[in-house]
Motif scaffolding. Sequence first.
Motif, PDB file in Angstrom:
ATOM      1  N   GLY A 128       0.855  -1.179   0.011  1.00  0.00           N
ATOM      2  CA  GLY A 128      -0.012  -0.034   0.083  1.00  0.00           C
ATOM      3  C   GLY A 128       0.819   1.373  -0.114  1.00  0.00           C
ATOM      4  N   PHE A 129       2.041   1.146   0.817  1.00  0.00           N
ATOM      5  CA  PHE A 129       2.896   2.408   0.888  1.00  0.00           C
ATOM      6  C   PHE A 129       3.538   2.616  -0.506  1.00  0.00           C
ATOM      7  N   ILE A 130       4.044   1.386  -1.056  1.00  0.00           N
ATOM      8  CA  ILE A 130       4.647   1.624  -2.443  1.00  0.00           C
ATOM      9  C   ILE A 130       3.616   2.252  -3.466  1.00  0.00           C
ATOM     10  N   GLY A 131       2.484   1.796  -3.168  1.00  0.00           N
ATOM     11  CA  GLY A 131       1.375   2.407  -4.312  1.00  0.00           C
ATOM     12  C   GLY A 131       1.424   3.963  -4.009  1.00  0.00           C
ATOM     13  N   VAL A 132       1.323   4.393  -2.671  1.00  0.00           N
ATOM     14  CA  VAL A 132       1.343   5.882  -2.267  1.00  0.00           C
ATOM     15  C   VAL A 132       2.655   6.503  -2.940  1.00  0.00           C
ATOM     16  N   LEU A 133       3.734   6.042  -2.813  1.00  0.00           N
ATOM     17  CA  LEU A 133       4.733   6.525  -3.364  1.00  0.00           C
ATOM     18  C   LEU A 133       4.736   6.698  -4.836  1.00  0.00           C
ATOM     19  N   VAL A 134       4.102   5.507  -5.687  1.00  0.00           N
ATOM     20  CA  VAL A 134       4.135   5.592  -7.088  1.00  0.00           C
ATOM     21  C   VAL A 134       2.967   6.791  -7.538  1.00  0.00           C
ATOM     22  N   VAL A 135       1.914   6.961  -6.803  1.00  0.00           N
ATOM     23  CA  VAL A 135       0.925   7.868  -6.769  1.00  0.00           C
ATOM     24  C   VAL A 135       1.676   9.146  -6.799  1.00  0.00           C
ATOM     25  N   LEU A 136       2.186   9.580  -5.573  1.00  0.00           N
ATOM     26  CA  LEU A 136       2.744  10.873  -5.094  1.00  0.00           C
ATOM     27  C   LEU A 136       4.280  11.186  -6.105  1.00  0.00           C
ATOM     28  N   ARG A 137       4.895  10.389  -6.314  1.00  0.00           N
ATOM     29  CA  ARG A 137       6.095  10.494  -6.705  1.00  0.00           C
ATOM     30  C   ARG A 137       6.956  11.815  -6.083  1.00  0.00           C
ATOM     31  N   PRO A 138       7.491  11.488  -4.761  1.00  0.00           N
ATOM     32  CA  PRO A 138       7.838  12.761  -4.305  1.00  0.00           C
ATOM     33  C   PRO A 138       9.084  13.052  -4.988  1.00  0.00           C
ATOM     34  N   GLY A 139       9.480  14.490  -5.061  1.00  0.00           N
ATOM     35  CA  GLY A 139      10.675  14.742  -5.959  1.00  0.00           C
ATOM     36  C   GLY A 139      10.454  15.010  -7.295  1.00  0.00           C
ATOM     37  N   PHE A 140       9.381  14.291  -7.896  1.00  0.00           N
ATOM     38  CA  PHE A 140       9.056  14.312  -9.131  1.00  0.00           C
ATOM     39  C   PHE A 140       8.093  15.328  -9.762  1.00  0.00           C
ATOM     40  N   ARG A 141       7.006  15.567  -8.506  1.00  0.00           N
ATOM     41  CA  ARG A 141       5.891  16.240  -8.564  1.00  0.00           C
ATOM     42  C   ARG A 141       5.637  17.117  -7.503  1.00  0.00           C
ATOM     43  N   ALA A 142       4.848  18.214  -7.615  1.00  0.00           N
ATOM     44  CA  ALA A 142       4.708  19.205  -6.492  1.00  0.00           C
ATOM     45  C   ALA A 142       3.593  18.471  -5.446  1.00  0.00           C
ATOM     46  N   LEU A 143       3.839  18.399  -4.089  1.00  0.00           N
ATOM     47  CA  LEU A 143       2.768  17.858  -3.123  1.00  0.00           C
ATOM     48  C   LEU A 143       2.434  18.837  -2.338  1.00  0.00           C
ATOM     49  N   GLY A 144       0.944  19.051  -2.149  1.00  0.00           N
ATOM     50  CA  GLY A 144       0.470  20.033  -1.490  1.00  0.00           C
ATOM     51  C   GLY A 144      -0.531  19.607  -0.105  1.00  0.00           C
ATOM     52  N   ILE A 145      -1.161  20.768   0.335  1.00  0.00           N
ATOM     53  CA  ILE A 145      -2.006  20.474   1.479  1.00  0.00           C
ATOM     54  C   ILE A 145      -3.048  19.341   1.233  1.00  0.00           C
ATOM     55  N   GLY A 146      -3.528  19.412  -0.261  1.00  0.00           N
ATOM     56  CA  GLY A 146      -4.521  18.315  -0.562  1.00  0.00           C
ATOM     57  C   GLY A 146      -3.871  16.904  -0.141  1.00  0.00           C
ATOM     58  N   LEU A 251     -16.813  15.656 -15.155  1.00  0.00           N
ATOM     59  CA  LEU A 251     -17.226  17.014 -14.326  1.00  0.00           C
ATOM     60  C   LEU A 251     -16.192  17.786 -14.013  1.00  0.00           C
ATOM     61  N   PHE A 252     -14.791  17.452 -13.882  1.00  0.00           N
ATOM     62  CA  PHE A 252     -13.899  18.260 -13.430  1.00  0.00           C
ATOM     63  C   PHE A 252     -12.612  18.069 -14.358  1.00  0.00           C
ATOM     64  N   HIS A 253     -12.941  17.474 -15.249  1.00  0.00           N
ATOM     65  CA  HIS A 253     -11.757  17.054 -16.346  1.00  0.00           C
ATOM     66  C   HIS A 253     -10.447  16.607 -15.946  1.00  0.00           C
ATOM     67  N   ASP A 254     -10.534  15.853 -14.919  1.00  0.00           N
ATOM     68  CA  ASP A 254      -9.150  15.123 -14.234  1.00  0.00           C
ATOM     69  C   ASP A 254      -8.640  14.463 -15.350  1.00  0.00           C
ATOM     70  N   GLN A 255      -7.380  14.305 -15.376  1.00  0.00           N
ATOM     71  CA  GLN A 255      -6.414  13.173 -15.984  1.00  0.00           C
ATOM     72  C   GLN A 255      -5.672  12.598 -15.213  1.00  0.00           C
ATOM     73  N   LEU A 256      -5.664  11.021 -15.485  1.00  0.00           N
ATOM     74  CA  LEU A 256      -4.876  10.414 -14.787  1.00  0.00           C
ATOM     75  C   LEU A 256      -3.677   9.771 -15.795  1.00  0.00           C
ATOM     76  N   ASP A 257      -2.573   9.768 -15.356  1.00  0.00           N
ATOM     77  CA  ASP A 257      -1.415   9.376 -16.101  1.00  0.00           C
ATOM     78  C   ASP A 257      -1.063   8.003 -15.815  1.00  0.00           C
ATOM     79  N   TRP A 258      -0.236   7.403 -16.260  1.00  0.00           N
ATOM     80  CA  TRP A 258      -0.016   5.873 -16.034  1.00  0.00           C
ATOM     81  C   TRP A 258       0.493   5.433 -14.931  1.00  0.00           C
ATOM     82  N   PRO A 259       1.561   6.185 -14.395  1.00  0.00           N
ATOM     83  CA  PRO A 259       2.138   6.052 -13.106  1.00  0.00           C
ATOM     84  C   PRO A 259       1.130   6.012 -11.967  1.00  0.00           C
ATOM     85  N   MET A 260       0.191   7.104 -11.974  1.00  0.00           N
ATOM     86  CA  MET A 260      -0.992   7.486 -11.093  1.00  0.00           C
ATOM     87  C   MET A 260      -1.639   6.073 -11.056  1.00  0.00           C
ATOM     88  N   ALA A 261      -2.351   5.707 -12.158  1.00  0.00           N
ATOM     89  CA  ALA A 261      -3.211   4.571 -12.469  1.00  0.00           C
ATOM     90  C   ALA A 261      -2.508   3.180 -11.629  1.00  0.00           C
TER      91      ALA A 261
END
Length: 292
Positions: A128-146, A251-261
């Motif tokens: 599960g935590f590996i999945g979180v790292l794949v979704v968040l990709r810290p250091g490669f994309r900005a993380l925020g309050i959300g 509704l919100f035009h969200d896009q998922l890339d392959w790593p996030m999926a």
Amino acid sequence: MFKGVLLGFMAFAAYALSDAFVKSLKGSLPAYEAVFFGATLGLFALPFIKTRGDRWREVLVAQRPGLYLVRAVAGAVGSIAAVIAFTALPMAEAFALIFLLPIFVTILSVVLLKEHVGWRRWSAVVAGFIGVLVVLRPGFRALGIGHLAAAICALAGAVSMIALRVAGPHEKRITLYSAGVIGPMLLTGVLMLADFHWPDMHEWLLLLGYGLLAALAAVLLMLATQKAPANHVAPTQYSQMLWAVFLGYVLFHDQLDWPMAVGIAIILGAGLFTLVREEQVTLWWKRARMIL
């Protein structure tokens, strides 16, 4: 059995639509204000949840008041964090982090309940935590309050679930439900006093959708667990991710890339595996069937 599972899918569809309504507010109201009105509207579910023999005073009076308070506070924190997460993140990404809840439940079971957790469930935690790292990709994309809010929502939900495990056999359904509604309503009501913004008509409509759909979902979930065992109904919550992807795109035009999926798939797989192992190892579904 089929009707119960179908009602479970309907309940979590209603929850996902409720989240879409609050996301549509786009932060125009403070998160605690949205939670206050949502929780207040959640009271409409009480007449349907109340069963013969229940007393209205049991909405506020619990056999285990300490656990009632824990659930009330956790419900308020989790609800506020969820609103912030859905406002700041794509729906699917927010759900991916919120669905860490079963993973946190496993960890808290060891820390607080001293339960034995075997290597299979620990493997699911790591996955599960590996999945979180794949979704968040810290250091490669900005993380925020959300992202932080979604993780806090999952942790608060896990704390609430642990309290349910302990209180479930001793409390009535109306008391267990009320703790998750009265707590957020009272605590966010206090927060509103400092800076209250009266909603406009458009915001009222969105708040009505948010609160009433959540109340409807609670009633549907109760009916589902009356017709099917809770361990058959609980996995239907993962259908929310399909709704999140669909509603986010439409509704919100969200896009998922392959790593996030891929990361989302890992988190969902770990969560589902954890649910299955929880039933096989702890049998807590039978002890707390009435809580859902």
